[in-house]
Every structure is written in structure tokens, then in C-alpha cells.
Design a protein around this motif. Structure first.
Motif, PDB file in Angstrom:
ATOM      1  N   THR A  29      31.266 -10.458  17.848  1.00  0.00           N
ATOM      2  CA  THR A  29      32.210  -9.979  18.848  1.00  0.00           C
ATOM      3  C   THR A  29      33.240 -11.071  19.123  1.00  0.00           C
ATOM      4  O   THR A  29      34.412 -10.785  19.344  1.00  0.00           O
ATOM      5  N   LEU A  30      32.777 -12.329  19.120  1.00  0.00           N
ATOM      6  CA  LEU A  30      33.669 -13.484  19.250  1.00  0.00           C
ATOM      7  C   LEU A  30      33.291 -14.510  18.192  1.00  0.00           C
ATOM      8  O   LEU A  30      32.136 -14.953  18.132  1.00  0.00           O
ATOM      9  N   GLY A  76      40.945  -6.857  14.444  1.00  0.00           N
ATOM     10  CA  GLY A  76      40.306  -6.759  15.750  1.00  0.00           C
ATOM     11  C   GLY A  76      39.265  -7.804  16.055  1.00  0.00           C
ATOM     12  O   GLY A  76      38.569  -7.709  17.071  1.00  0.00           O
ATOM     13  N   LEU A 130      31.042 -10.842  27.760  1.00  0.00           N
ATOM     14  CA  LEU A 130      30.931  -9.394  27.934  1.00  0.00           C
ATOM     15  C   LEU A 130      30.417  -9.034  29.326  1.00  0.00           C
ATOM     16  O   LEU A 130      29.626  -8.100  29.511  1.00  0.00           O
ATOM     17  N   LEU A 180      36.851 -11.051  27.282  1.00  0.00           N
ATOM     18  CA  LEU A 180      35.671 -11.036  26.419  1.00  0.00           C
ATOM     19  C   LEU A 180      34.723 -12.158  26.815  1.00  0.00           C
ATOM     20  O   LEU A 180      33.529 -11.955  27.020  1.00  0.00           O
ATOM     21  N   PRO A 217      39.799  -9.398  24.200  1.00  0.00           N
ATOM     22  CA  PRO A 217      39.502  -8.734  22.932  1.00  0.00           C
ATOM     23  C   PRO A 217      40.718  -8.705  22.003  1.00  0.00           C
ATOM     24  O   PRO A 217      41.842  -8.413  22.434  1.00  0.00           O
ATOM     25  N   GLY A 218      40.492  -9.044  20.730  1.00  0.00           N
ATOM     26  CA  GLY A 218      41.562  -9.017  19.741  1.00  0.00           C
ATOM     27  C   GLY A 218      42.484 -10.219  19.755  1.00  0.00           C
ATOM     28  O   GLY A 218      43.450 -10.271  18.990  1.00  0.00           O
ATOM     29  N   GLN A 220      41.597  -7.445  30.306  1.00  0.00           N
ATOM     30  CA  GLN A 220      40.173  -7.453  29.979  1.00  0.00           C
ATOM     31  C   GLN A 220      39.775  -8.779  29.339  1.00  0.00           C
ATOM     32  O   GLN A 220      40.509  -9.332  28.520  1.00  0.00           O
ATOM     33  N   SER A 238      38.051 -11.172  17.519  1.00  0.00           N
ATOM     34  CA  SER A 238      38.499 -12.146  18.519  1.00  0.00           C
ATOM     35  C   SER A 238      38.040 -13.538  18.094  1.00  0.00           C
ATOM     36  O   SER A 238      36.910 -13.707  17.611  1.00  0.00           O
TER      37      SER A 238
END
Length: 245
Positions: free
Chosen positions: A159-160, A189, A64, A5, A30-31, A3, A191
Motif C-alpha cells: 500500500t506504501l 497508483g 490507514l 495514507l 494515496p497515489g 486523505q 504510493s
């Protein structure tokens, strides 16, 4: 990488007729912490600025799953893309807490009621900021200013999180503390896309790395593998700048 990001596909950036970044492709899952290392003038900051929408770019830019190349900066921030610039760009004449709250401005516009809860989380992560919450940002030490810049970014619930040279100008003991904080963010978690000249520190904390030279990706791979690569060791690790953790 599974996946994705954010994905940059053959991204190029020019200043007039001079191309500073040429056909760079990279992605962050992600992460993950993904590092971009390289010498001064390699195009690292230019790449982050283009990703944030501060510079015009050619090529593919997805966040995303959405094509964001035409999005203005404000829309990218609202979507969860947050940049901590090299110069930190704090409001020196404002207090620590006011600087932090400005980081949640987009959330305030959305009437998010969890802002105070996030502020408590930031103070838990950065106790020194809580001790200095009414102190003017311009009176903080270099390490404290970097913590404030990070805390302000986290107030936006990114998110990032994109970081441009977070170790720049800091004493070795503070550099170690900052990178310990980054490792903790990854465990929670968050990123991170990390641009750093301090190759040793960047590769130690990241999962995957890219080596940028003269605007192009010269090497990329798992960070532990890059750290063992003879070309990387000779160019960036053997002569790593003062301030390594």
C-alpha cells in the motif's frame, strides 16, 4: 493534503541519549510520491527505519487510520507497509525468481492465489529480471540488483512503498531508468515515500518534499516549489552529487 495514507506526528528517535530524529511530522496521500532529502547524517534512514518498526520511536504514527507505533515489523508488512533498504539486502546465493517469491511470503501465508499473476506483472515491468530469473542475485549488476529489490517489494502488493536511497552507487543512465520506473509506479497508483540524497532527481519525480537537516524538518512544500527555493538550490541542487538524471 486531503486523505492521508500514513501520518507521522512529532516523531522522535534516539540512539541511547543521542536524538537522531526530532519531532518530525510528515504525511503521504494515496497515489503520491513524497520525498525526504537532506545531507548524510540528517536522520533520513533513521526515520524510515522507525516507520518500518525497526527502531523505537516516540510520537504519533498512523497507517490507514490505525495507530501502528506498537506494531511489530511483520504486522506492518502484512498491512501493506514495505521498505526497500539502502543496501537492498538480497539473498545473493538464491536465484532472481526465488528472491522475488520471498517478497510475497505474507501473501503466501494468506493463501493468496494471485502471486503468479503478480510475478508476471513484475517481469513485465522489469524484463531484465525475467531474462535472469534463474541467475543468482549476487551475480547481478548494481542496477539489476536495485530492480530486483524493487520487484521483490512489489511482490508484496504494498500500500506504501518506502525507498531508502534507490540511486545510491548507480551509474547516471541507470539512475534515470530507476526514477523513470518510480514515475511509472506512481501512475499505476503506488504510493511512495522516497528518501534520497540525489535532491534533483527526488524533487523531479515527487509531488511533495521535506528537507531534513540535523534530524529536523527544515523546509517542506510542493516539490516544484522546493526545487525553486534558493536555500534548497544552494545547498542541494547546485552541488548535487554525480549521478543526477
Amino acid at each position: 493534503m486531503g486523505q492521508v495514507l500514513i501520518r507521522l506526528d512529532q516523531v522522535s528517535v534516539s540512539y541511547g541519549r543521542v536524538e537522531a530524529v526530532h519531532s518530525v511530522s510528515l504525511s503521504v496521500a494515496p497515489g503520491q510520491i513524497v520525498s525526504v532529502i537532506g545531507p548524510n547524517g540528517a536522520g533520513k534512514t533513521t526515520l524510515l527505519s522507525a516507520t518500518m518498526g525497526l527502531l523505537r520511536a516516540r510520537g504519533g504514527l498512523e497507517f490507514l487510520g490505525e495507530n501502528i507505533r506498537e506494531w511489530p515489523v511483520e504486522q506492518r508488512v502484512a498491512a501493506g507497509l514495505v521498505l526497500v533498504p539502502e543496501r537492498r539486502e538480497l539473498f545473493a546465493d538464491m536465484g532472481v525468481e526465488d528472491n522475488l517469491l520471498l517478497g510475497a511470503f505474507q501473501r503466501y501465508l494468506k493463501r493468496d492465489r494471485r502471486i503468479n499473476s503478480t510475478l508476471d506483472e513484475v517481469y513485465t515491468r522489469f524484463p531484465r529480471l525475467k531474462e535472469r530469473r534463474v541467475q543468482l542475485a549476487g551475480t547481478l549488476s548494481g542496477g539489476e540488483r536495485q530492480m530486483l529489490a524493487l520487484g521483490r517489494a512489489l511482490m508484496g502488493k504494498p500500500t506504501l512503498l518506502m525507498l531508502d536511497e534507490p540511486s545510491l552507487g548507480l551509474a547516471p543512465i541507470i539512475v534515470r531508468e530507476i526514477f523513470h520506473i518510480l514515475a511509472g509506479l506512481r501512475q499505476d497508483g503506488v504510493s511512495i515515500l522516497l528518501v534520497e540524497q540525489n535532491a534533483r532527481a527526488a524533487l523531479q519525480v515527487s509531488d511533495y518534499g521535506y528537507v531534513l537537516e540535523t534530524g529536523e524538518v527544515a523546509l517542506h512544500g510542493q516539490s516544484d516549489e522546493l526545487a525553486q527555493d534558493q536555500r534548497v538550490a544552494a545547498s542541494y541542487l547546485g552541488a548535487a552529487r554525480k549521478g543526477n538524471p
